[in-house]
Design a protein around this motif. Structure first.
Motif, PDB file in Angstrom:
ATOM      1  N   ASN A 166      40.363 -21.046  13.657  1.00  0.00           N
ATOM      2  CA  ASN A 166      39.676 -19.933  12.979  1.00  0.00           C
ATOM      3  C   ASN A 166      40.705 -19.043  12.304  1.00  0.00           C
ATOM      4  O   ASN A 166      41.563 -18.475  12.977  1.00  0.00           O
ATOM      5  CB  ASN A 166      38.896 -19.085  13.983  1.00  0.00           C
ATOM      6  N   ALA A 182      42.349 -15.771  10.820  1.00  0.00           N
ATOM      7  CA  ALA A 182      42.139 -14.381  11.245  1.00  0.00           C
ATOM      8  C   ALA A 182      41.202 -13.687  10.259  1.00  0.00           C
ATOM      9  O   ALA A 182      41.264 -13.938   9.059  1.00  0.00           O
ATOM     10  CB  ALA A 182      43.484 -13.663  11.289  1.00  0.00           C
ATOM     11  N   PRO A 183      40.322 -12.847  10.767  1.00  0.00           N
ATOM     12  CA  PRO A 183      39.389 -12.146   9.870  1.00  0.00           C
ATOM     13  C   PRO A 183      40.158 -11.208   8.944  1.00  0.00           C
ATOM     14  O   PRO A 183      41.095 -10.554   9.365  1.00  0.00           O
ATOM     15  CB  PRO A 183      38.486 -11.353  10.818  1.00  0.00           C
ATOM     16  N   THR A 227      40.198  -7.966   6.457  1.00  0.00           N
ATOM     17  CA  THR A 227      39.511  -6.737   6.056  1.00  0.00           C
ATOM     18  C   THR A 227      40.067  -6.299   4.720  1.00  0.00           C
ATOM     19  O   THR A 227      41.279  -6.261   4.534  1.00  0.00           O
ATOM     20  CB  THR A 227      39.792  -5.609   7.067  1.00  0.00           C
ATOM     21  N   ASP A 252      44.446  -7.126   1.523  1.00  0.00           N
ATOM     22  CA  ASP A 252      43.572  -7.992   2.329  1.00  0.00           C
ATOM     23  C   ASP A 252      44.262  -8.129   3.673  1.00  0.00           C
ATOM     24  O   ASP A 252      45.173  -8.936   3.847  1.00  0.00           O
ATOM     25  CB  ASP A 252      43.392  -9.347   1.647  1.00  0.00           C
ATOM     26  N   VAL A 281      45.126  -8.572   7.608  1.00  0.00           N
ATOM     27  CA  VAL A 281      44.890  -9.409   8.778  1.00  0.00           C
ATOM     28  C   VAL A 281      45.129  -8.572  10.031  1.00  0.00           C
ATOM     29  O   VAL A 281      44.363  -8.590  10.980  1.00  0.00           O
ATOM     30  CB  VAL A 281      45.838 -10.632   8.722  1.00  0.00           C
TER      31      VAL A 281
END
Lengths: 365, 374
Positions: free
Chosen positions: A4, A6-7, A9, A333, A335
């Motif tokens: 996965n 990392a999301p 933001t 952006d 992480v």
């Protein structure tokens, strides 16, 4: 490697500065600088940078400028002495000047490196300083060797020189202990170069058109002096008015030329900043920049017109406008913005860097 | 008093929600896993800077920041200390002060340009050692020799003129050159070098007319006008860097404008001073300055000349305006007359030399004055 990713933001940078707010800071700076014959200028510079950095917000926190005004004053006094020497030698001892010029060229990479280092170390966010780890050799290659290459290849190598300079600056930048990377390619800079050439071509055609019109207007508006000399001619021709018209026509043409050059230069700035700030990565966090050339050029040109009309008074609003636009088009952006760690060794080295401030090159992020 | 905000310790970028709780003379920094006690007198709160949030520290590495500016202001009052730049912040907050500062700044710049810089430059120009003025003159002459040809005037004639001129005032180097494109002209290159063009020598009817021109150039040389101009440009450059060093890019172009505009007016003053020197010297030697006025007229009627940079010369009409029209100061009070005067005014303002008619009138007026007192 995790499956996965990392999301991410999206953290948009915000500029909180206001024209009328900065105007007051700016005018008091100017006032105090004048009455102290320039001594206050060091404090003025720190205050200005603290204002602009402090008005720039990323993820809820503002940037800061940490330089000590006394350091900057020292640097400036050295710079003024050097400038006086430079001008004196150039005017009165032209023979010696060539040696002075070569010496200045030799010292340039060192000055650039120190300037980058100073600017980086004096910038902080959330209490952590930036840093710059480039050395003099790297600066010499980036700022002497590669431009020389550009000259030797008759300009074809110029975008590549820009690329190499960008690599030198960004790839040696640090935030805390984390290294920055530039994700631009050489090709990106060639794309910019082609776009600029296209714009310059278009502007060139426009200027040619303006020149032709200008010549036409001149022919119509003026009278050859010989006619006036010829006393047998009964008609009175107002050479004064003609000359005045010529003066006005020339000024208008000149003004259009100037704005065209300004536009081309502004386009170059927009393309270059946008490319550089769209391609920085630090510890997985990536920057993105969406500055549009057209918007930037419009802001710059309107700023210039308003500054001319107001005899320079518009400057604080002009600067805020442009900064707000640029910052507003930048985002990170992210992480992980909470995981940065300060570089302990660098903290103690922060002092004594004032030499880099000497020629106030203002290069850096 | 409680102040809510964030704390950064300086080691890492992870924010910690915290509160500053003021209790008498102590302040507690309180957050999750965070407890510190600080003396109220140790708190350092920087002066306001626009509306940027203030970073509060106490000699530690990190800082505490809050969005609650009004409580921060109350905290500042509580500490009873004012930061070192508090007075600057006060100046910035008051709009009327900003306006006063503005007016003052404008006046200061104007004053510097009109008086300060020229006066300073003139002072220094007169203090320059002879070697420097010689070097300047000689190097400019070498550069000019790329444009000019060797003089076609006989050496004997050149020396005769030199000896004649030197009876009235001397300059180390008097040279003659064939100018071609430059036309009839005389140039002062520094305090020690004057150059005549062959065309000018041929234009004159007699030696006295040439003498007038020589004395005008001598005026430039003795009064160190060339050096003053150069120093003025340099001084403005340095002053601009000191005062406006933080302007970026195209803004700097704007800053050279006052100098360009002022330079023409300054140059006219220098020309008038040189004219005055010539007339005064001629009168002192019992000579009638009328030949000088006649020479100015001859130059005006002759071919236009171009001027090289940083040299002062006798004559360079910017536009071909017959004296008759320029002298029409007392023109009819109708629109045409006024327009004419206006455009003349604008052109005169931007010329490097005063209008020739004005110069001739000044020479004749000086003569008149002397005759009246005799």
């Amino acid at each position: 490697m995790s499956d996965n990713p990392a999301p991410v933001t999206q953290e948009h940078l915000v500029f909180h500065g206001e024209g009328q707010e900065y105007f007051r800071i700016w005018i008091v700076n100017l006032f105090l600088t004048i009455i102290t014959l320039g001594v206050y200028s060091a404090w003025a510079k720190v205050r200005t940078n603290k204002y602009f950095y402090g008005s720039t917000e990323l993820a809820g926190d503002r940037f800061d400028y940490l330089a000590d005004p006394l350091m900057i004053l020292k640097g400036r006094l050295i710079a003024v002495a050097a400038l006086i020497l430079y001008v004196t030698v150039q005017t009165f001892l032209p023979v010696v000047f060539i040696f002075v010029f070569l010496a200045a060229l030799a010292v340039l990479p060192w000055i650039i490196m120190r300037s980058l280092r100073f600017r980086a170390m004096m910038t902080s966010w959330r209490g952590i300083r930036f840093g710059f780890a480039g050395d003099v050799r790297g600066a010499a290659i980036a700022y002497l060797a590669w431009p020389l290459f550009a000259v030797l290849t008759l300009g074809i190598g110029l975008p590549y020189a820009w690329y190499k300079q960008n690599q030198y600056v960004i790839n040696h930048y640090q935030f805390g202990r984390s290294q920055a990377h530039s994700t631009t390619t050489g090709g990106d800079f060639y794309v910019i170069a082609f776009i600029i050439m296209g714009i310059a071509l278009g502007a060139g055609l426009l200027m040619m058109l303006v020149s032709v019109l200008g010549v036409f207007v001149t022919e119509v508006a003026t009278v050859t002096p010989d006619v006036v000399q010829n006393e047998s001619l009964e008609v009175e021709i107002d050479t004064d008015q003609a000359a005045f018209n010529l003066g006005v026509a020339t000024s208008v043409v000149f003004g259009i030329y100037f704005l065209s050059y300004l536009g081309i230069y502004a386009a170059y700035q927009a393309l270059r900043y946008s490319l550089i700030y769209n391609n920085i990565e630090i510890a997985g966090n990536r920057t993105a920049n969406s500055v549009s050339v057209f918007s930037w050029v419009m802001i710059v040109v309107v700023n210039m017109l308003l500054m001319v009309v107001t005899l320079g008074l518009y400057y604080p609003w002009a600067r805020v406008r442009l900064t707000r636009y640029f910052i507003g088009q930048t985002r990170v952006d992210a992480v992980d913005l909470d995981g940065f760690v300060a570089d302990e060794a660098a903290v103690t080295n922060a002092l004594g860097e004032e030499v880099g401030e000497v020629f106030d090159l203002g290069i850096g992020i | 008093m409680r102040l809510a905000g964030k704390y950064y310790g300086g080691q890492g970028s992870a924010p910690q929600a915290a509160e500053l709780i003021v209790d008498g003379a102590t302040v507690r920094l309180s957050g999750q896993n965070l407890q510190q006690t600080i003396a109220l007198s140790d708190l350092q709160i920087p002066a306001a800077l626009g509306s940027t949030p203030r970073q509060i520290s106490w000699g530690n590495r990190g800082y505490f920041v809050s969005q609650d500016e009004s409580t921060v202001a109350r905290l500042v009052a509580l500490t009873g200390k004012s930061s070192s730049l508090g007075w600057v912040a006060w100046l910035e907050q008051c709009l009327s002060i900003a306006l006063v500062a503005l007016v003052f700044t404008g006046a200061a710049i104007w004053f510097a340009l009109a008086y300060g810089v020229p006066a300073l430059a003139a002072q220094v120009a007169h203090q320059l050692p002879d070697e420097v003025t010689e070097a300047l003159g000689n190097s400019t002459l070498q550069t000019l020799d790329n444009l000019l040809d060797v003089s076609e005037i006989e050496l004997a004639e050149q020396n005769r003129l030199r000896n004649y001129f030197r009876q009235y005032g001397s300059v180390p180097v008097i040279e003659f050159r064939k100018a071609g494109r430059l036309g009839a002209n005389a140039l002062t290159l520094s305090g020690t070098v004057v150059v005549f063009t062959d065309e000018l020598v041929h234009l004159a009817d007699d030696d006295v007319q040439l003498l007038g021109v020589y004395l005008h150039e001598l005026g430039h040389a003795k009064l160190r006008h060339v050096e003053t101009s150069i120093l003025q440009d340099a001084a403005w450059l340095v002053l601009v860097s000191l005062w406006f060093g933080d302007f970026s890019g195209a803004g700097e172009l704007l800053l050279t404008l006052p100098l360009v505009v002022g330079q023409a007016a300054f140059s006219q003053d220098l020309e008038r001073a040189a004219d005055e020197y010539a007339v005064t010297t001629m009168l002192a030697h019992g000579l009638d300055p009328e030949p000088f006025a006649l020479m100015l007229q001859k130059l005006e009627d002759g071919v236009s000349a171009n001027e090289p940079d940083n040299a002062s010369d006798s004559e360079s009409p910017e536009q071909h305006v017959p004296p008759v029209m320029a002298e029409d100061a007392a023109a009819e009070d109708d629109e045409a007359g006024r327009d004419e005067r206006w455009s003349q005014v604008v052109f005169d303002y931007f010329s490097t030399h005063p209008a020739t008619a004005e110069r001739i009138a000044a020479v004749r007026a000086a003569r008149q004055k002397l005759n009246a007192t005799n």
